[in-house]
Structures are given as C-alpha cells and as structure tokens.
Design a protein around this motif. Structure first.
Motif, PDB file in Angstrom:
ATOM      1  N   ALA A   1       0.759  -1.158  -0.165  1.00 32.68           N
ATOM      2  CA  ALA A   1      -0.098   0.007  -0.125  1.00 32.68           C
ATOM      3  C   ALA A   1       0.900   1.284   0.007  1.00 32.68           C
ATOM      4  N   GLN A   2       2.047   1.016   0.693  1.00 34.18           N
ATOM      5  CA  GLN A   2       2.884   2.276   0.790  1.00 34.18           C
ATOM      6  C   GLN A   2       3.525   2.481  -0.386  1.00 34.18           C
ATOM      7  N   ALA A   3       4.012   1.493  -1.031  1.00 37.11           N
ATOM      8  CA  ALA A   3       4.760   1.431  -2.334  1.00 37.11           C
ATOM      9  C   ALA A   3       3.675   2.045  -3.506  1.00 37.11           C
ATOM     10  N   ILE A   4       2.300   1.683  -3.435  1.00 40.09           N
ATOM     11  CA  ILE A   4       1.391   2.370  -4.487  1.00 40.09           C
ATOM     12  C   ILE A   4       1.134   3.587  -4.042  1.00 40.09           C
ATOM     13  N   ALA A   5       0.786   4.229  -2.740  1.00 38.44           N
ATOM     14  CA  ALA A   5       0.613   5.601  -2.556  1.00 38.44           C
ATOM     15  C   ALA A   5       1.952   6.538  -2.652  1.00 38.44           C
ATOM     16  N   VAL A   6       3.051   6.070  -2.607  1.00 42.52           N
ATOM     17  CA  VAL A   6       4.241   6.775  -2.807  1.00 42.52           C
ATOM     18  C   VAL A   6       4.262   7.254  -4.341  1.00 42.52           C
ATOM     19  N   ALA A   7       3.979   6.139  -4.958  1.00 40.47           N
ATOM     20  CA  ALA A   7       4.114   6.662  -6.601  1.00 40.47           C
ATOM     21  C   ALA A   7       2.995   7.263  -6.988  1.00 40.47           C
TER      22      ALA A   7
ATOM     23  N   PRO B   1      11.187   9.303  -2.270  1.00 38.83           N
ATOM     24  CA  PRO B   1      11.799   8.866  -0.982  1.00 38.83           C
ATOM     25  C   PRO B   1      13.457   9.203  -0.837  1.00 38.83           C
ATOM     26  N   LEU B   2      13.940   9.554   0.197  1.00 36.62           N
ATOM     27  CA  LEU B   2      15.459   9.495   0.350  1.00 36.62           C
ATOM     28  C   LEU B   2      16.041   8.463  -0.327  1.00 36.62           C
ATOM     29  N   ARG B   3      15.677   7.188  -0.241  1.00 35.76           N
ATOM     30  CA  ARG B   3      16.332   5.938  -0.795  1.00 35.76           C
ATOM     31  C   ARG B   3      15.264   5.265  -1.449  1.00 35.76           C
ATOM     32  N   PRO B   4      15.655   4.426  -2.588  1.00 34.13           N
ATOM     33  CA  PRO B   4      14.681   3.872  -3.275  1.00 34.13           C
ATOM     34  C   PRO B   4      13.940   2.677  -2.564  1.00 34.13           C
ATOM     35  N   PHE B   5      12.671   2.517  -2.555  1.00 31.43           N
ATOM     36  CA  PHE B   5      12.105   1.355  -2.145  1.00 31.43           C
ATOM     37  C   PHE B   5      12.270   0.449  -3.169  1.00 31.43           C
ATOM     38  N   THR B   6      11.936  -1.042  -2.622  1.00 34.42           N
ATOM     39  CA  THR B   6      12.139  -1.907  -3.681  1.00 34.42           C
ATOM     40  C   THR B   6      11.561  -2.072  -4.730  1.00 34.42           C
ATOM     41  N   HIS B   7      10.289  -1.427  -4.874  1.00 33.97           N
ATOM     42  CA  HIS B   7       9.665  -1.365  -6.374  1.00 33.97           C
ATOM     43  C   HIS B   7      10.364  -0.210  -7.277  1.00 33.97           C
ATOM     44  N   ASP B   8      10.919   0.893  -6.608  1.00 28.12           N
ATOM     45  CA  ASP B   8      11.612   1.831  -7.253  1.00 28.12           C
ATOM     46  C   ASP B   8      12.974   1.317  -7.650  1.00 28.12           C
ATOM     47  N   LEU B   9      13.504   0.410  -6.882  1.00 22.42           N
ATOM     48  CA  LEU B   9      14.812  -0.184  -7.400  1.00 22.42           C
ATOM     49  C   LEU B   9      14.641  -1.239  -8.492  1.00 22.42           C
ATOM     50  N   ILE B  10      13.509  -1.867  -8.570  1.00 20.49           N
ATOM     51  CA  ILE B  10      13.021  -2.719  -9.672  1.00 20.49           C
ATOM     52  C   ILE B  10      12.763  -1.656 -11.042  1.00 20.49           C
ATOM     53  N   THR B  11      12.044  -0.789 -10.575  1.00 17.10           N
ATOM     54  CA  THR B  11      11.765   0.283 -11.744  1.00 17.10           C
ATOM     55  C   THR B  11      13.022   0.621 -12.421  1.00 17.10           C
ATOM     56  N   ASN B  12      14.093   0.834 -11.646  1.00 14.85           N
ATOM     57  CA  ASN B  12      15.406   1.514 -11.971  1.00 14.85           C
ATOM     58  C   ASN B  12      16.124   0.451 -12.736  1.00 14.85           C
ATOM     59  N   ILE B  13      16.098  -0.710 -12.322  1.00 13.44           N
ATOM     60  CA  ILE B  13      16.906  -1.634 -13.018  1.00 13.44           C
ATOM     61  C   ILE B  13      16.148  -2.174 -14.408  1.00 13.44           C
ATOM     62  N   MET B  14      14.920  -2.074 -14.325  1.00 13.30           N
ATOM     63  CA  MET B  14      14.375  -2.249 -15.907  1.00 13.30           C
ATOM     64  C   MET B  14      14.637  -1.192 -16.722  1.00 13.30           C
ATOM     65  N   ARG B  15      14.510   0.036 -16.153  1.00  9.50           N
ATOM     66  CA  ARG B  15      14.799   1.063 -17.066  1.00  9.50           C
ATOM     67  C   ARG B  15      16.296   1.208 -17.648  1.00  9.50           C
ATOM     68  N   GLN B  16      17.106   0.843 -16.633  1.00  9.23           N
ATOM     69  CA  GLN B  16      18.666   0.960 -17.006  1.00  9.23           C
ATOM     70  C   GLN B  16      19.022  -0.216 -17.665  1.00  9.23           C
ATOM     71  N   THR B  17      18.187  -1.197 -17.953  1.00 10.42           N
ATOM     72  CA  THR B  17      18.574  -2.275 -18.620  1.00 10.42           C
ATOM     73  C   THR B  17      17.745  -2.527 -19.974  1.00 10.42           C
ATOM     74  N   GLY B  18      16.854  -1.224 -20.270  1.00 10.96           N
ATOM     75  CA  GLY B  18      16.326  -1.416 -21.497  1.00 10.96           C
ATOM     76  C   GLY B  18      14.970  -2.323 -21.712  1.00 10.96           C
ATOM     77  N   VAL B  19      14.409  -2.466 -20.253  1.00  9.03           N
ATOM     78  CA  VAL B  19      13.230  -3.233 -20.141  1.00  9.03           C
ATOM     79  C   VAL B  19      12.292  -2.396 -19.684  1.00  9.03           C
ATOM     80  N   ARG B  20      10.949  -2.497 -20.286  1.00  9.79           N
ATOM     81  CA  ARG B  20       9.842  -1.498 -19.776  1.00  9.79           C
ATOM     82  C   ARG B  20       8.784  -2.219 -19.719  1.00  9.79           C
ATOM     83  N   LEU B  21       7.780  -1.844 -18.838  1.00  9.17           N
ATOM     84  CA  LEU B  21       6.482  -2.448 -18.645  1.00  9.17           C
ATOM     85  C   LEU B  21       5.642  -2.156 -19.460  1.00  9.17           C
ATOM     86  N   LYS B  22       4.870  -2.902 -20.265  1.00  3.41           N
ATOM     87  CA  LYS B  22       3.804  -2.803 -21.240  1.00  3.41           C
ATOM     88  C   LYS B  22       2.512  -2.921 -20.590  1.00  3.41           C
TER      89      LYS B  22
END
Length: 185
Positions: free
Chosen positions: A43-49, A55-76
């Motif tokens: 719930a917090q991850a959804i609300a923050v987005a 956030p000062l440091r990336p949450f797990t969902h932010d980390l996954i998002t960053n990894i996906m973007r930096q490796t050329g993968v996007r969520l369709k």
C-alpha cells in the motif's frame, strides 16, 4: 474477449482485515469495482508512486523500476489474470529493447505498484471482473434524499454490505444518512 481497463479509485485502511489496506479498482467502462486487500508495504509503495513522492532512498519497487529502465526493459501492461478461491493473480508484461514481450507471474499488489511507476495500462480479464467486481448500488449515491425510501434497518443492512465490499466512500454517505435519521447529524 479483450482485457478490461481498470483505474485505481481508492486506497484506505481495511476495516475487515485490520493492519492491511483496501485497494479499490474500477472498470473504466462498466464502472464495476474490484476490491483487493493488500499489505501495508505494498500500500505504501502504491501510495508513494501515486503521490509522486521521492523517498530519500529507493524502495524495492523503485529499485526494480530503475533496474528495468537501465537495462532497456519496460513494463507494457499489468493484467489481473485470475481470481480463484478469493485470491487474485496477475501477470506483468515486459518489453525488451528488441520488442520481445515477456509475461511474468506477479502478486497483483506488486504488479500495480510497478504499473503506477511506469504509468502503464492496468487491466483485468473479463472473467476476473465478472467474478470479483460489483456495481455500486445507485441507491447508495446520495442524490436528492434517495435514502428517504429506506427504513433505518435497511440503511444499516446496506451499510454492512458496502463495508464488506470496502467501498468506504459510499459507506461514509450511508453512515451520514443513518446519523441524520437518528438525529445525530
């Protein structure tokens, strides 16, 4: 049949499952509501987005998002694909740089947290919407004294049904109507 587009219309504390949260999705076309009970972390991850908070440091969902973007993968898209034994199942559809689509199993709450970050479509199969969705009773909308046709007992029964579905907006209107009827409001 094609998937049905959904939108997030509410996120609030769950009354039926204290400590958890109710995420209410709505079928964009038919206006059926689908309640999902999710954990506080999701719930917090959804609300923050949704609130575009940083956030000062990336949450797990932010980390996954960053990894996906930096490796050329996007969520369709995110697809809530099944509803069995009161449990929702979802798939995330990823696109690689070369256009290849990959579908992966995910918990709906995690998938939705990613969908909000990628601003991608959130959908459900027609079977899921049919099995778990409900229409908000038109009489629960507070229009020109529409509660006048209800007895106090009927209003209380309606309130109980609406709370079970975790539609807190309608529940608040019904509660206010009950309070007015009892002379409290």
């Amino acid at each position: 049949m094609p998937p049905i587009d959904l939108s997030i219309i509410a996120l609030s504390e769950s009354i039926s499952q204290p400590g958890n949260y109710a995420l209410i999705l709505e079928d964009k076309e038919g206006k059926r509501r689908i309640p999902l009970v999710i954990g506080p972390t999701e719930a917090q991850a959804i609300a923050v987005a949704m609130e575009k908070m940083q956030p000062l440091r990336p949450f797990t969902h932010d980390l996954i998002t960053n990894i996906m973007r930096q490796t050329g993968v996007r969520l369709k898209e995110v697809l809530i694909s099944r509803f069995e034994n009161d449990i929702f199942y979802a798939d995330i559809v990823l696109l690689r740089d070369n256009g290849e689509a990959i579908s992966m199993d995910a918990r709906p709450s995690d998938a939705i947290a990613l969908a909000v970050r990628f601003d991608c479509p959130l959908r459900a199969t027609p079977d899921v919407v049919e099995a778990s969705g409900y229409f908000v009773d038109d009489r629960t909308r507070d229009k020109k004294g529409s509660y006048a046709e209800y007895t106090l007992a009927e209003l209380e029964e309606l309130l109980t049904k609406i709370i079970k579905k975790e539609d807190y907006e309608s529940a608040a209107r019904i509660r206010d109507a009950i309070d007015r009827r009892r002379g409290m409001g």
